[in-house]
Design an enzyme around this catalytic site. Structure first.
Site, PDB file in Angstrom:
ATOM      1  N   ASP A 109       5.159  11.453   4.067  1.00  9.11           N
ATOM      2  CA  ASP A 109       5.128  10.882   5.414  1.00  9.11           C
ATOM      3  C   ASP A 109       5.940  11.798   6.332  1.00  9.11           C
ATOM      4  OD1 ASP A 109       4.695   8.994   7.429  1.00  9.11           O
ATOM      5  OD2 ASP A 109       6.268   7.660   6.756  1.00  9.11           O
ATOM      6  N   THR A 113      11.865  13.089   2.142  1.00  9.59           N
ATOM      7  CA  THR A 113      12.110  12.830   0.721  1.00  9.59           C
ATOM      8  C   THR A 113      11.746  14.060  -0.104  1.00  9.59           C
ATOM      9  OG1 THR A 113      11.488  10.525   1.092  1.00  9.59           O
ATOM     10  CG2 THR A 113      11.577  11.269  -1.186  1.00  9.59           C
ATOM     11  N   LYS A 137       0.294  11.997   4.985  1.00  6.78           N
ATOM     12  CA  LYS A 137       0.330  11.526   6.378  1.00  6.78           C
ATOM     13  C   LYS A 137       0.821  12.689   7.236  1.00  6.78           C
ATOM     14  CE  LYS A 137       1.171   6.585   5.622  1.00  6.78           C
ATOM     15  NZ  LYS A 137       2.122   5.477   5.870  1.00  6.78           N
ATOM     16  N   ASP A 165       3.757   0.308  -2.653  1.00  2.66           N
ATOM     17  CA  ASP A 165       4.255  -1.044  -2.424  1.00  2.66           C
ATOM     18  C   ASP A 165       4.530  -1.335  -0.958  1.00  2.66           C
ATOM     19  OD1 ASP A 165       6.636   0.708  -2.282  1.00  2.66           O
ATOM     20  OD2 ASP A 165       7.728  -1.182  -2.123  1.00  2.66           O
ATOM     21  N   ARG A 171       1.911  -3.130  -6.064  1.00  2.00           N
ATOM     22  CA  ARG A 171       1.792  -1.849  -6.780  1.00  2.00           C
ATOM     23  C   ARG A 171       0.650  -1.853  -7.789  1.00  2.00           C
ATOM     24  NH1 ARG A 171       6.241   1.418  -5.606  1.00  2.00           N
ATOM     25  NH2 ARG A 171       8.227   0.371  -5.333  1.00  2.00           N
TER      26      ARG A 171
HETATM   27  P1  IMP Z   1       9.010  10.391   3.718  1.00  2.00           P
HETATM   28  O1  IMP Z   1      10.362  10.819   3.254  1.00  2.00           O
HETATM   29  O2  IMP Z   1       9.033   9.856   5.134  1.00  2.00           O
HETATM   30  O3  IMP Z   1       7.951  11.449   3.549  1.00  2.00           O
HETATM   31  O4  IMP Z   1       8.663   9.103   2.860  1.00  2.00           O
HETATM   32  C1  IMP Z   1       7.694   9.095   1.899  1.00  2.00           C
HETATM   33  C2  IMP Z   1       7.865   7.846   1.083  1.00  2.00           C
HETATM   34  O5  IMP Z   1       7.785   6.687   1.921  1.00  2.00           O
HETATM   35  C3  IMP Z   1       6.730   7.723   0.085  1.00  2.00           C
HETATM   36  O6  IMP Z   1       7.086   8.292  -1.146  1.00  2.00           O
HETATM   37  C4  IMP Z   1       6.562   6.227  -0.020  1.00  2.00           C
HETATM   38  O7  IMP Z   1       7.416   5.699  -1.021  1.00  2.00           O
HETATM   39  C5  IMP Z   1       6.998   5.694   1.316  1.00  2.00           C
HETATM   40  N1  IMP Z   1       5.829   5.428   2.168  1.00  2.00           N
HETATM   41  C6  IMP Z   1       5.440   6.097   3.270  1.00  2.00           C
HETATM   42  N2  IMP Z   1       4.316   5.592   3.778  1.00  2.00           N
HETATM   43  C7  IMP Z   1       3.969   4.565   2.976  1.00  2.00           C
HETATM   44  C8  IMP Z   1       2.859   3.642   2.965  1.00  2.00           C
HETATM   45  O8  IMP Z   1       1.943   3.658   3.811  1.00  2.00           O
HETATM   46  N3  IMP Z   1       2.845   2.746   1.946  1.00  2.00           N
HETATM   47  C9  IMP Z   1       3.805   2.682   0.986  1.00  2.00           C
HETATM   48  N4  IMP Z   1       4.848   3.521   0.950  1.00  2.00           N
HETATM   49  C10 IMP Z   1       4.939   4.452   1.943  1.00  2.00           C
HETATM   50 MG    MG Z   2       8.095   3.216  -1.448  1.00  2.80          MG
END
Ligand code: IMP
Ligand code: MG
Length: 183
Positions: A109, A113, A137, A165, A171
């Site tokens: 996203d 992470t 995304k 989730d 899940r």
């Molecule tokens: P980032 O650090 O913003 O890229 O977060 C990614 C993490 O957010 C993913 O590994 C998911 O655990 C969670 N996440 C982001 N979008 C979604 C979604 O649409 N559904 C469920 N979990 C999401």
């Molecule tokens: Mg999650």
């Protein structure tokens, strides 16, 4: 929400990626991976918990010999968005120095992470480090992080099922659904 102790309300959901479509994408990704890693051995590193079903399917779909390990990362932020502050909750059990590591993520996203995990794993000097995500995304990205294998690209929306989730629910759904947020 489940935290209230009351039965959780069922959010409105519409199916986005049916199981057959997911399976087809997993197979296609596995062929790409097999082609790229021909003659090598892989270490698949799943990020818990969201990627557990994707790892299970991908590990069975690749022909490349692949070991499997997992990390669990806590990222702080709102319920649906991470902040860039991440902490390893459960580290890998295997050394990765000199190994071809493929991170298997459910969704990239903001990218925070993944970026944090990549930086940490690179310090351990793997022979190579690549990333495979079920869902990208891309338009939400807040930091530059390379993603090598992408199952689906999603512009917006929150999805659940197939490991993903919403507050720890859904899940186990075999298909992926878009949660209607009302916005
Ligand atoms: P980032 O650090 O913003 O890229 O977060 C990614 C993490 O957010 C993913 O590994 C998911 O655990 C969670 N996440 C982001 N979008 C979604 C979604 O649409 N559904 C469920 N979990 C999401
Ligand atoms: Mg999650």
């Amino acid at each position: 929400m489940s935290t209230t102790g009351h039965p959780a309300a069922q959010p409105a959901m519409t199916m986005l990626y049916p199981r057959a479509e997911i399976a087809a994408r997993v197979t296609a990704l596995a062929r790409e991976i097999d082609r790229d890693y021909a003659g090598r051995e892989l270490l698949l590193v799943g990020i818990l918990k969201g990627s557990f079903l994707f790892v299970a399917d991908l590990a069975r779909a690749v022909s490349t010999p692949a070991d499997v390990d997992f990390v669990r990362i806590a990222s702080y932020g709102s319920e649906t968005r991470s902040s860039g502050i991440v902490e390893i909750r459960k580290d890998l059990e295997m050394p990765i120095r000199g190994r071809h590591v493929l991170i298997v993520e459910d969704i990239v996203d903001s990218g925070y992470t993944l970026e944090a995990l990549c930086n940490l794993l690179l310090l351990r000097e793997p022979a190579s480090l690549r990333v495979c995500t079920l869902v990208d995304k891309r338009s939400q990205r807040a930091t530059e992080v390379p993603v090598d294998y992408v199952g689906f690209t999603l512009d917006k929306g929150f999805i659940v099922g197939y490991g993903l989730d919403y507050d720890e629910r859904f899940r186990g759904l075999p298909d992926i659904y878009l949660v209607k947020t009302g916005s």
